[in-house]
Motif scaffolding. Sequence first.
Motif, PDB file in Angstrom:
ATOM      1  N   VAL A  78      19.541   0.718  -9.306  1.00 52.37           N
ATOM      2  CA  VAL A  78      20.686   0.548 -10.196  1.00 52.37           C
ATOM      3  C   VAL A  78      20.736   1.769 -11.098  1.00 52.37           C
ATOM      4  O   VAL A  78      19.830   1.979 -11.912  1.00 52.37           O
ATOM      5  N   ALA A  79      21.781   2.604 -10.917  1.00 49.02           N
ATOM      6  CA  ALA A  79      21.848   3.891 -11.626  1.00 49.02           C
ATOM      7  C   ALA A  79      20.551   4.652 -11.399  1.00 49.02           C
ATOM      8  O   ALA A  79      19.939   5.178 -12.327  1.00 49.02           O
ATOM      9  N   ASP A  80      20.143   4.736 -10.133  1.00 52.68           N
ATOM     10  CA  ASP A  80      18.805   5.210  -9.803  1.00 52.68           C
ATOM     11  C   ASP A  80      18.807   5.732  -8.365  1.00 52.68           C
ATOM     12  O   ASP A  80      19.512   5.177  -7.504  1.00 52.68           O
ATOM     13  N   PRO A  81      18.049   6.804  -8.059  1.00 53.56           N
ATOM     14  CA  PRO A  81      18.026   7.347  -6.695  1.00 53.56           C
ATOM     15  C   PRO A  81      17.495   6.372  -5.650  1.00 53.56           C
ATOM     16  O   PRO A  81      17.667   6.587  -4.450  1.00 53.56           O
ATOM     17  N   GLY A  82      16.845   5.288  -6.093  1.00 55.20           N
ATOM     18  CA  GLY A  82      16.356   4.296  -5.139  1.00 55.20           C
ATOM     19  C   GLY A  82      17.455   3.686  -4.281  1.00 55.20           C
ATOM     20  O   GLY A  82      17.188   3.145  -3.204  1.00 55.20           O
ATOM     21  N   ALA A  83      18.701   3.804  -4.731  1.00 53.65           N
ATOM     22  CA  ALA A  83      19.826   3.274  -3.961  1.00 53.65           C
ATOM     23  C   ALA A  83      19.911   3.926  -2.582  1.00 53.65           C
ATOM     24  O   ALA A  83      20.301   3.285  -1.599  1.00 53.65           O
ATOM     25  N   ASP A  84      19.530   5.205  -2.500  1.00 56.29           N
ATOM     26  CA  ASP A  84      19.564   5.914  -1.212  1.00 56.29           C
ATOM     27  C   ASP A  84      18.574   5.305  -0.227  1.00 56.29           C
ATOM     28  O   ASP A  84      18.843   5.201   0.973  1.00 56.29           O
ATOM     29  N   THR A 120      15.241  15.186  -2.768  1.00 57.12           N
ATOM     30  CA  THR A 120      14.682  14.604  -1.552  1.00 57.12           C
ATOM     31  C   THR A 120      15.777  14.475  -0.491  1.00 57.12           C
ATOM     32  O   THR A 120      16.836  13.911  -0.750  1.00 57.12           O
ATOM     33  N   SER A 121      15.512  15.003   0.703  1.00 49.23           N
ATOM     34  CA  SER A 121      16.519  14.968   1.762  1.00 49.23           C
ATOM     35  C   SER A 121      16.582  13.584   2.412  1.00 49.23           C
ATOM     36  O   SER A 121      15.603  12.827   2.372  1.00 49.23           O
ATOM     37  N   ARG A 156       0.815  -1.215   0.000  1.00 50.17           N
ATOM     38  CA  ARG A 156       0.000   0.000   0.000  1.00 50.17           C
ATOM     39  C   ARG A 156       0.855   1.275   0.000  1.00 50.17           C
ATOM     40  O   ARG A 156       0.325   2.379  -0.145  1.00 50.17           O
ATOM     41  N   HIS A 157       2.156   1.124   0.182  1.00 47.17           N
ATOM     42  CA  HIS A 157       3.051   2.289   0.241  1.00 47.17           C
ATOM     43  C   HIS A 157       4.148   2.136  -0.814  1.00 47.17           C
ATOM     44  O   HIS A 157       4.841   1.113  -0.845  1.00 47.17           O
ATOM     45  N   PHE A 158       4.301   3.158  -1.654  1.00 45.55           N
ATOM     46  CA  PHE A 158       5.286   3.087  -2.737  1.00 45.55           C
ATOM     47  C   PHE A 158       6.179   4.326  -2.757  1.00 45.55           C
ATOM     48  O   PHE A 158       5.679   5.457  -2.710  1.00 45.55           O
ATOM     49  N   ILE A 159       7.474   4.096  -2.823  1.00 48.98           N
ATOM     50  CA  ILE A 159       8.444   5.169  -3.013  1.00 48.98           C
ATOM     51  C   ILE A 159       8.763   5.187  -4.505  1.00 48.98           C
ATOM     52  O   ILE A 159       9.216   4.187  -5.063  1.00 48.98           O
ATOM     53  N   VAL A 160       8.493   6.301  -5.168  1.00 52.34           N
ATOM     54  CA  VAL A 160       8.566   6.323  -6.629  1.00 52.34           C
ATOM     55  C   VAL A 160       9.361   7.525  -7.139  1.00 52.34           C
ATOM     56  O   VAL A 160       9.463   8.561  -6.477  1.00 52.34           O
ATOM     57  N   GLU A 161       9.908   7.369  -8.331  1.00 50.20           N
ATOM     58  CA  GLU A 161      10.649   8.464  -8.960  1.00 50.20           C
ATOM     59  C   GLU A 161       9.690   9.481  -9.557  1.00 50.20           C
ATOM     60  O   GLU A 161       9.973  10.676  -9.595  1.00 50.20           O
ATOM     61  N   LEU A 217       7.404   0.406   7.433  1.00 46.32           N
ATOM     62  CA  LEU A 217       8.098  -0.844   7.750  1.00 46.32           C
ATOM     63  C   LEU A 217       8.160  -1.084   9.249  1.00 46.32           C
ATOM     64  O   LEU A 217       8.059  -2.224   9.713  1.00 46.32           O
ATOM     65  N   ALA A 218       8.302   0.004  10.011  1.00 41.74           N
ATOM     66  CA  ALA A 218       8.359  -0.119  11.477  1.00 41.74           C
ATOM     67  C   ALA A 218       7.013  -0.568  12.039  1.00 41.74           C
ATOM     68  O   ALA A 218       6.933  -1.093  13.154  1.00 41.74           O
ATOM     69  N   LYS A 219       5.949  -0.391  11.253  1.00 44.51           N
ATOM     70  CA  LYS A 219       4.606  -0.796  11.674  1.00 44.51           C
ATOM     71  C   LYS A 219       4.210  -2.150  11.086  1.00 44.51           C
ATOM     72  O   LYS A 219       3.055  -2.567  11.187  1.00 44.51           O
ATOM     73  N   GLY A 220       5.180  -2.792  10.419  1.00 46.96           N
ATOM     74  CA  GLY A 220       4.894  -4.102   9.844  1.00 46.96           C
ATOM     75  C   GLY A 220       4.246  -4.074   8.486  1.00 46.96           C
ATOM     76  O   GLY A 220       3.657  -5.063   8.048  1.00 46.96           O
ATOM     77  N   GLU A 221       4.344  -2.938   7.784  1.00 42.78           N
ATOM     78  CA  GLU A 221       3.767  -2.818   6.443  1.00 42.78           C
ATOM     79  C   GLU A 221       4.875  -2.727   5.401  1.00 42.78           C
ATOM     80  O   GLU A 221       5.839  -1.970   5.575  1.00 42.78           O
ATOM     81  N   SER A 222       4.747  -3.483   4.330  1.00 47.15           N
ATOM     82  CA  SER A 222       5.760  -3.464   3.275  1.00 47.15           C
ATOM     83  C   SER A 222       5.725  -2.159   2.482  1.00 47.15           C
ATOM     84  O   SER A 222       4.708  -1.472   2.416  1.00 47.15           O
ATOM     85  N   VAL A 223       6.879  -1.846   1.889  1.00 46.76           N
ATOM     86  CA  VAL A 223       7.023  -0.653   1.047  1.00 46.76           C
ATOM     87  C   VAL A 223       7.644  -1.093  -0.278  1.00 46.76           C
ATOM     88  O   VAL A 223       8.559  -1.918  -0.300  1.00 46.76           O
ATOM     89  N   GLY A 224       7.137  -0.548  -1.386  1.00 50.61           N
ATOM     90  CA  GLY A 224       7.685  -0.861  -2.698  1.00 50.61           C
ATOM     91  C   GLY A 224       8.449   0.320  -3.264  1.00 50.61           C
ATOM     92  O   GLY A 224       8.088   1.468  -3.019  1.00 50.61           O
ATOM     93  N   VAL A 225       9.511   0.048  -4.004  1.00 45.12           N
ATOM     94  CA  VAL A 225      10.287   1.102  -4.675  1.00 45.12           C
ATOM     95  C   VAL A 225      10.142   0.902  -6.183  1.00 45.12           C
ATOM     96  O   VAL A 225      10.387  -0.191  -6.697  1.00 45.12           O
ATOM     97  N   ILE A 226       9.722   1.960  -6.875  1.00 39.70           N
ATOM     98  CA  ILE A 226       9.516   1.893  -8.320  1.00 39.70           C
ATOM     99  C   ILE A 226      10.279   3.035  -8.984  1.00 39.70           C
ATOM    100  O   ILE A 226      10.085   4.202  -8.634  1.00 39.70           O
ATOM    101  N   SER A 227      11.144   2.709  -9.948  1.00 44.55           N
ATOM    102  CA  SER A 227      11.867   3.749 -10.678  1.00 44.55           C
ATOM    103  C   SER A 227      11.151   4.043 -11.993  1.00 44.55           C
ATOM    104  O   SER A 227      10.083   3.495 -12.269  1.00 44.55           O
TER     105      SER A 227
END
Length: 234
Positions: A97-103, A68-69, A33-38, A80-90
């Motif tokens: 990989v050659a992507d800010p998601g590395a941070d 993004t700081s 339900r939570h996504f970190i996206v470019e 994640l601390a609440k037991g919920e998964s997070v997805g990263v999408i570039s």
Amino acid sequence: MQASLFLIPVTLGDTEHRRVLPEYNLEVIRGIRHFIVENVRTARRFLKKADPAIVIDDLTFYELNKHTSPEEVAGYLAPLAKGESVGVISEAGCPAVADPGADVVAIAQRKRYPVVPLVGPSSIILSVMASGFNGQSFAFHGYLPIDANERTNTIKKLEGRIYSENQTQLFIETPYRNQKLVEELIRLCRPSTKLCIASNITCADEFIQTRPVKDWAGKIPDLAKKPTIFLIYK
């Protein structure tokens, strides 16, 4: 399923999902339900295309870019601390990989959160596979310098490494400058140095071809507006 940071690959272009993404990825996506996206717009479009049944308005998106700081990024991992998964999408290919998601991954690793990379297309790996070059030792350098002198020196330096270190060298360019880069490579590299041009990988008009630099003169394909990786080797 254990709450984890899932690294979710996307297609490299307008390619049918089933061609390049496993069904398992969709199972994972449905549980997040939570996504970190470019880019929120393209991420929403990707998810809706992956499964039209996904209710986009039920999801939370956190945008990640060069502005993004670190504090904001750390906050994105709060579920994640609440037991919920997070997805990263570039924007394309594999995140981190050659992507800010590395941070994001670096912070998750420091906090000891599980990090799960999912299978998907990587233009870097696919181009090395198809080039016929050394797949045991290769280096991806991203974009070459814009300054003409620095660019020339970098190209000559990278060419030197293929002979001194037996290492395949990879780099990319802004699509509208692709043609100019090939012309520079033809002008600056040894005639016998091999150049592989890998364009629009996995797409309908995919082009991957390896030739000595001298053989590319007058035979450069139309690379305008096409994501392309360039590889050189001896």
